[in-house]
Design a protein around this motif. Structure first.
Motif, PDB file in Angstrom:
ATOM      1  N   GLY A 256       0.984  -1.347  -0.056  1.00 40.33           N
ATOM      2  CA  GLY A 256       0.037   0.019  -0.003  1.00 40.33           C
ATOM      3  C   GLY A 256       0.958   1.367   0.087  1.00 40.33           C
ATOM      4  O   GLY A 256       0.951   1.863  -0.903  1.00 40.33           O
ATOM      5  N   GLN A 257       1.365   1.417   1.172  1.00 41.31           N
ATOM      6  CA  GLN A 257       2.442   2.749   1.133  1.00 41.31           C
ATOM      7  C   GLN A 257       3.390   2.896   0.164  1.00 41.31           C
ATOM      8  O   GLN A 257       3.789   3.813  -0.099  1.00 41.31           O
ATOM      9  N   HIS A 258       3.955   1.771  -0.318  1.00 41.63           N
ATOM     10  CA  HIS A 258       5.190   1.535  -1.302  1.00 41.63           C
ATOM     11  C   HIS A 258       4.881   0.607  -2.307  1.00 41.63           C
ATOM     12  O   HIS A 258       3.928  -0.103  -2.056  1.00 41.63           O
ATOM     13  N   PHE A 259       5.594   0.832  -3.422  1.00 48.94           N
ATOM     14  CA  PHE A 259       5.612  -0.295  -4.510  1.00 48.94           C
ATOM     15  C   PHE A 259       6.175  -1.483  -3.836  1.00 48.94           C
ATOM     16  O   PHE A 259       5.736  -2.705  -4.131  1.00 48.94           O
ATOM     17  N   TRP A 260       7.323  -1.308  -3.388  1.00 54.47           N
ATOM     18  CA  TRP A 260       8.328  -2.545  -2.753  1.00 54.47           C
ATOM     19  C   TRP A 260       8.094  -2.376  -1.193  1.00 54.47           C
ATOM     20  O   TRP A 260       8.272  -1.401  -0.511  1.00 54.47           O
ATOM     21  N   ALA A 261       8.283  -3.656  -0.702  1.00 53.76           N
ATOM     22  CA  ALA A 261       7.884  -3.900   0.916  1.00 53.76           C
ATOM     23  C   ALA A 261       9.264  -3.477   1.343  1.00 53.76           C
ATOM     24  O   ALA A 261       9.127  -3.060   2.785  1.00 53.76           O
ATOM     25  N   PHE A 262      10.370  -3.670   0.723  1.00 51.33           N
ATOM     26  CA  PHE A 262      11.684  -3.159   1.505  1.00 51.33           C
ATOM     27  C   PHE A 262      11.717  -1.702   1.741  1.00 51.33           C
ATOM     28  O   PHE A 262      12.319  -1.334   2.649  1.00 51.33           O
ATOM     29  N   GLN A 263      10.621  -0.899   0.923  1.00 54.80           N
ATOM     30  CA  GLN A 263      10.686   0.429   1.502  1.00 54.80           C
ATOM     31  C   GLN A 263      10.062   0.715   2.523  1.00 54.80           C
ATOM     32  O   GLN A 263      10.263   1.953   2.927  1.00 54.80           O
TER      33      GLN A 263
END
Ligand SMILES: Cc1ncc(COP(=O)(O)O)c(C=O)c1O
Length: 450
Positions: A256-263
């Motif tokens: 949701g908040q980001h395209f990649w989960a590492f972000q």
């Protein structure tokens, strides 16, 4: 219809005869025969509609018409390997690069998440000249021999841990070593990795890579505390290794908040290698490895060609591009953020009502509901979780469990999952849990009677 040529019992009998028992079915006591999918719904041979809460592969929805059309149109024109010049592969690499930090600018295309992680391992070993791997406990990174070796979730039930594999504690702030009341869980869990790194070095061994799912899913829908990856990367880099972020289940806007989960870890964190699969092809076998120029150059220096017969074919790349188009057009990342937070809120209300719910955690449409026997011990309520899953199925809702205790109800539905779907699922869950509690109460009353 071609997909339903025979009755369910006959299909099951044939499957039992022709396929290995190692290939398991969901709901083995009463498997479902699915013949059609659309959006977040699956349909059985009788036409019954099931709400799919777990298939993160059908990322933009089962059989999305734009993705199906892209595959069909490209199939009619050309499908060959990536040794000829073709626009699709460069367009796809270009589009993926726009979603990633600048440093991750070289792409390899493959057919499955396992292939992607296996290539990541080869890249890491070639670049570092080292061999060993550090992984998080309970991790799963794929079904190839190389990946079973680095998947505690699997190797614990097989021939055990290889001498080149090292396991660090899962950064689980609910049930792990350092919990929600710890002042700095990210630092504490990173110190555990540092301890593992030191002990590897004391043995004279050398680290090629740290592998982690950006949000450990098989580990129980875990959200690592922010800042953990940065500190781990420092320890791993100091030891000469690289950081591999496995985004195969959790990438592509799901959080949701980001395209990649590492972000989610913070703007300042960039892995050395990112692996993608599952969702990026919406069901078509598409996978990818993204890495830095430096890592790619070291791999090229061997002079050995990297060739993959199907990876990066014009059809696979057309599908990959269509998935990105749909994500953008239907604004599914923002949708995942809003529907996910609505669902989390409903589930938190359930936690206040039902003591069996110990924790509700997640971000976007990646959510875990941790069922416990009691709050003091947080013992996994495994049988109860299984019971909820089977009752949900009776209500035409497909849900599943994860985590070492198989007690975490996991939500990772197609990204078109709606607010109404969220309301519906939680209402059914509420009814099932209420009914379970009533049954337990009446058993206790019986037990108390002389
Ligand atoms: C985190 C993770 N990595 C890698 C894989 C392997 O992907 P595949 O099954 O496409 O080979 C999986 C599959 O479940 C996975 O969950």
């Amino acid at each position: 219809m071609a997909a339903d040529r025979r009755g369910k019992a006959e299909t099951l009998a044939l499957r039992r005869r022709l396929l290995s028992d190692s290939c398991r079915l969901f709901y083995p006591e009463d498997p479902i025969k699915i013949v059609r999918g659309q959006g977040q719904y699956l349909y059985d041979e009788q036409g019954a509609e099931y709400l799919d809460c777990v298939n993160n592969v059908a990322h933009v929805g089962h059989c999305h018409p734009l993705v199906v059309r892209a595959a069909h149109e490209q199939n009619q024109v050309l499908n060959t390997n990536s040794r000829y010049l073709h626009d699709n592969i460069v367009d796809y690499a270009q589009r993926l690069s726009e979603t990633l930090p600048e440093k991750l600018s070289v792409f390899y295309f493959l057919n499955s998440g396992s292939e992607a992680n296996d290539l990541a391992l080869r890249l890491a070993r070639q670049y570092t000249g080292h061999w060993d791997v550090v992984v998080l406990d309970h991790a799963y990174h794929g079904h190839l021999s190389s990946l079973i070796d680095i998947s505690p979730y699997k190797f614990r039930d097989l021939d055990g841990q290889k001498e080149w594999v090292h396991v660090a504690p899962l950064p689980d702030t609910y049930r792990g070593l350092y919990r929600e009341d710890h002042p700095n869980p990210a630092g504490a869990y990173a110190s555990e990795v540092e301890r593992v790194v030191n002990s590897i070095q004391e043995k004279g061994r050398k680290i090629a890579a740290f592998f982690a799912e950006s949000l450990p899913s098989v580990g129980g829908q875990i959200i690592p505390p922010a800042g953990f990856f940065q500190e781990v990367a420092e320890h791993i880099h100091r030891a000469g290794g690289v950081f591999v972020a496995d985004e195969i289940q959790v990438g592509f806007g799901r959080v949701g908040q980001h395209f990649w989960a590492f972000q989610l870890q913070g703007e300042d964190f960039v892995p050395d290698i990112v692996t993608m699969g599952k969702s990026i092809g919406n069901g078509h076998p598409v996978a990818c490895v993204a890495t830095t120029q430096a890592v790619a150059r070291a791999f090229e220096a061997t002079g050995v060609e990297y060739f993959n017969t199907f990876g990066g074919s014009p059809v696979s790349c057309a599908v990959g591009l269509a998935v990105l188009d749909v994500l953008e057009k239907e604004q599914l990342q923002a949708h995942a953020a809003s529907v996910g937070s609505f669902l989390m809120e409903l589930l938190r209300q359930q936690k206040a009502k039902h003591p069996i719910i110990g924790d509700v955690r997640g971000t976007g449409l990646f959510i875990g509901v941790d069922l416990i026997k009691d709050e003091a011990t947080r013992t996994p309520a495994t049988e109860e979780a299984n019971y909820v899953v089977s009752r949900m199925k009776e209500n035409y809702i497909l849900l599943s469990t994860d985590g070492p205790g198989r007690n975490v109800l996991k939500f990772k539905p197609p990204m078109c999952f709606s607010v109404d779907n969220a309301r519906h699922v939680v209402a059914k869950m509420d009814a099932i849990l209420t009914n379970m509690e009533e049954k337990v109460r009446s058993c206790e009353t019986l037990r108390l009677q002389p």
